[in-house]
Enzyme design. Structure first.
Site, PDB file in Angstrom:
ATOM      1  N   TYR A  54       0.844  -1.191   0.000  1.00  0.00           N
ATOM      2  CA  TYR A  54       0.000   0.000   0.000  1.00  0.00           C
ATOM      3  C   TYR A  54       0.886   1.249   0.000  1.00  0.00           C
ATOM      4  O   TYR A  54       1.608   1.511   0.967  1.00  0.00           O
ATOM      5  CB  TYR A  54      -0.924   0.033   1.209  1.00  0.00           C
ATOM      6  CG  TYR A  54      -1.981  -1.053   1.243  1.00  0.00           C
ATOM      7  CD1 TYR A  54      -2.269  -1.833   0.124  1.00  0.00           C
ATOM      8  CD2 TYR A  54      -2.710  -1.304   2.405  1.00  0.00           C
ATOM      9  CE1 TYR A  54      -3.228  -2.829   0.160  1.00  0.00           C
ATOM     10  CE2 TYR A  54      -3.683  -2.298   2.442  1.00  0.00           C
ATOM     11  CZ  TYR A  54      -3.931  -3.057   1.324  1.00  0.00           C
ATOM     12  OH  TYR A  54      -4.894  -4.042   1.371  1.00  0.00           O
ATOM     13  N   SER A 108     -13.287  -4.441  -0.110  1.00  0.00           N
ATOM     14  CA  SER A 108     -14.221  -3.786  -1.040  1.00  0.00           C
ATOM     15  C   SER A 108     -15.674  -4.071  -0.671  1.00  0.00           C
ATOM     16  O   SER A 108     -16.483  -4.479  -1.503  1.00  0.00           O
ATOM     17  CB  SER A 108     -13.970  -4.231  -2.489  1.00  0.00           C
ATOM     18  OG  SER A 108     -14.665  -3.419  -3.409  1.00  0.00           O
ATOM     19  N   PRO A 109     -16.045  -3.849   0.588  1.00  0.00           N
ATOM     20  CA  PRO A 109     -17.410  -4.176   1.012  1.00  0.00           C
ATOM     21  C   PRO A 109     -18.477  -3.311   0.359  1.00  0.00           C
ATOM     22  O   PRO A 109     -19.654  -3.688   0.355  1.00  0.00           O
ATOM     23  CB  PRO A 109     -17.374  -3.952   2.524  1.00  0.00           C
ATOM     24  CG  PRO A 109     -16.301  -2.922   2.712  1.00  0.00           C
ATOM     25  CD  PRO A 109     -15.256  -3.273   1.696  1.00  0.00           C
ATOM     26  N   LEU A 110     -18.085  -2.163  -0.192  1.00  0.00           N
ATOM     27  CA  LEU A 110     -19.041  -1.288  -0.882  1.00  0.00           C
ATOM     28  C   LEU A 110     -18.859  -1.345  -2.397  1.00  0.00           C
ATOM     29  O   LEU A 110     -19.372  -0.484  -3.124  1.00  0.00           O
ATOM     30  CB  LEU A 110     -18.904   0.154  -0.391  1.00  0.00           C
ATOM     31  CG  LEU A 110     -19.220   0.362   1.094  1.00  0.00           C
ATOM     32  CD1 LEU A 110     -19.018   1.824   1.473  1.00  0.00           C
ATOM     33  CD2 LEU A 110     -20.637  -0.090   1.426  1.00  0.00           C
ATOM     34  N   GLY A 119     -24.485   4.221  -3.363  1.00  0.00           N
ATOM     35  CA  GLY A 119     -25.525   4.899  -4.121  1.00  0.00           C
ATOM     36  C   GLY A 119     -25.057   6.138  -4.852  1.00  0.00           C
ATOM     37  O   GLY A 119     -25.878   6.909  -5.368  1.00  0.00           O
ATOM     38  N   LYS A 120     -23.743   6.336  -4.954  1.00  0.00           N
ATOM     39  CA  LYS A 120     -23.235   7.585  -5.539  1.00  0.00           C
ATOM     40  C   LYS A 120     -23.277   7.595  -7.071  1.00  0.00           C
ATOM     41  O   LYS A 120     -23.189   8.659  -7.677  1.00  0.00           O
ATOM     42  CB  LYS A 120     -21.806   7.838  -5.067  1.00  0.00           C
ATOM     43  CG  LYS A 120     -20.777   6.860  -5.586  1.00  0.00           C
ATOM     44  CD  LYS A 120     -19.346   7.266  -5.202  1.00  0.00           C
ATOM     45  CE  LYS A 120     -19.125   7.186  -3.724  1.00  0.00           C
ATOM     46  NZ  LYS A 120     -17.703   7.458  -3.362  1.00  0.00           N
ATOM     47  N   GLY A 151     -16.313  -0.760  -4.364  1.00  0.00           N
ATOM     48  CA  GLY A 151     -15.665   0.410  -4.948  1.00  0.00           C
ATOM     49  C   GLY A 151     -16.532   1.650  -4.953  1.00  0.00           C
ATOM     50  O   GLY A 151     -16.358   2.535  -5.798  1.00  0.00           O
ATOM     51  N   GLY A 152     -17.467   1.733  -4.016  1.00  0.00           N
ATOM     52  CA  GLY A 152     -18.338   2.900  -3.909  1.00  0.00           C
ATOM     53  C   GLY A 152     -19.708   2.718  -4.527  1.00  0.00           C
ATOM     54  O   GLY A 152     -20.626   3.520  -4.278  1.00  0.00           O
TER      55      GLY A 152
END
Length: 343
Positions: free
Chosen positions: A53, A207-209, A216-217, A211-212
């Site tokens: 990282y 990556s629980p979302l 809802g974005k 990648g965004g």
């Protein structure tokens, strides 16, 4: 904040883990310190980083934060990873004893700690015999440099082989798996989740979302712009906009998440994280916030409990497409067996 055992161990961690992949890249040191402080204030006890990282900068930031707060280290479970290239040499990558010895020592120096609580193989290495890697983990535990061993991004057969080899060779066990897992990427349920449940291996989803996406974005047929991951690079990795936008299932999942969020008065991110934390074999969900505002929103998932009906709605909307065999109905029926009924 809620807490669970780390896989089948006696060590307890928070059900949300602060991931630090953004540190030194998308998040500067001041913002990283703010995230770390806020996470601990909220009851978080589990940190995850990796040598790759920001080419070691993430570990260095965590190390400087720990040195500035000497009373915090013993309250935390710290995880890092090694496998990917950290230099141009032939032995600057992989899961060999040579590379992992150097990689672990470098991680310890950057973090400023005597031992990491969880050391993970960041991915499978086809060039290194698996027993060599597993014996390295065992030696590192005996040397007091690591306390537990885990893996990331393994497939089902790779994870099962690792688990059985540690048992056969009487080596330190694999206690965690870190895979991609979210409402848009549930394929690990076919093989990896059953292995983890059977072997007592805790799942740490990254990556629980998605990648965004699950926040809802993003909007249908509108290529994202601006200061978001896909706004800066719409073709970024597995969450690339065109691929997911073109799948009807993506929008079915987002509609279901939005419905549950409205019912609960919660954000879509919190609902998505709460669903994941409630899945079988999941120990802790790795958050990947870029800003303190995103982290604050994610932390609201800590105590959010979904009803059985809400879980069912999300399960059905996000069910991955599958053929009849071997994971569909025909294959499941072949593997099923009931006790005979009494007369």
């Amino acid at each position: 904040m809620r807490y669970r055992n780390l896989g089948a161990t006696g060590t307890v961690v928070s059900t949300l883990c602060l991931g630090t992949m953004t540190f030194g890249a998308e998040t500067d040191e001041e913002g990283s310190f703010a995230q770390l402080d806020r996470f601990v204030e909220a009851g978080g006890t589990f940190l995850d980083t990796a040598d790759v990282y920001s080419r070691g900068i993430s570990e260095e930031i965590v190390g400087r934060w720990l040195r500035a707060r000497p009373d915090v280290r013993d309250r935390l479970v710290i995880a890092t990873k090694g496998r990917f290239p950290m230099g141009p040499g032939a032995n600057d990558a992989g899961l060999s004893r040579v590379h992992l010895t150097r990689a672990l020592d470098a991680s310890l120096r950057r973090l400023g700690v005597e031992a990491v609580d969880l050391y993970q193989a960041h991915a499978w290495d086809p060039l290194t015999p698996l027993p060599e890697t597993l014996r390295f983990f065992d030696d590192a535990v005996r040397a007091g440099k690591i306390r537990y061993a885990g893996v990331s991004n393994f497939t089902g057969w790779q994870l099962q082989k690792a688990a059985l080899l540690t048992q056969h060779l009487n080596l330190t066990p694999i206690v965690t798996l870190q895979p991609q897992y979210n409402l848009l990427a549930r394929e690990i349920e076919f093989e990896l989740v059953p292995v983890c449940a059977n072997e007592g291996i805790g799942i740490l989803p990254w990556s629980p979302l998605g990648g965004g996406w699950l926040s809802g974005k993003y909007r249908r047929d509108t290529t994202p712009t601006g200061a978001t991951r896909l706004g800066e690079n719409p073709e970024r990795g597995v969450e690339a906009y065109a691929g997911r936008n073109g799948q009807e299932r993506t929008w079915q999942v987002l509609d279901a998440v939005s419905q549950v969020a409205k019912d609960l008065g919660a954000s879509m991110s919190a609902v998505s994280l709460a669903w994941l934390a409630a899945r079988p074999a999941v120990t802790s969900v790795i958050l990947g916030a870029r800003t303190i505002e995103q982290l604050d929103d994610n932390l609201t998932a800590a105590d959010l409990a979904l009803t059985d009906e809400q879980m069912r709605l999300l399960d059905e909307a996000s069910a991955p497409p599958v053929g009849d065999y071997p994971y569909g109905g025909a294959g499941v029926r072949q593997r099923a067996r009931d006790l005979p009924s009494g007369s």
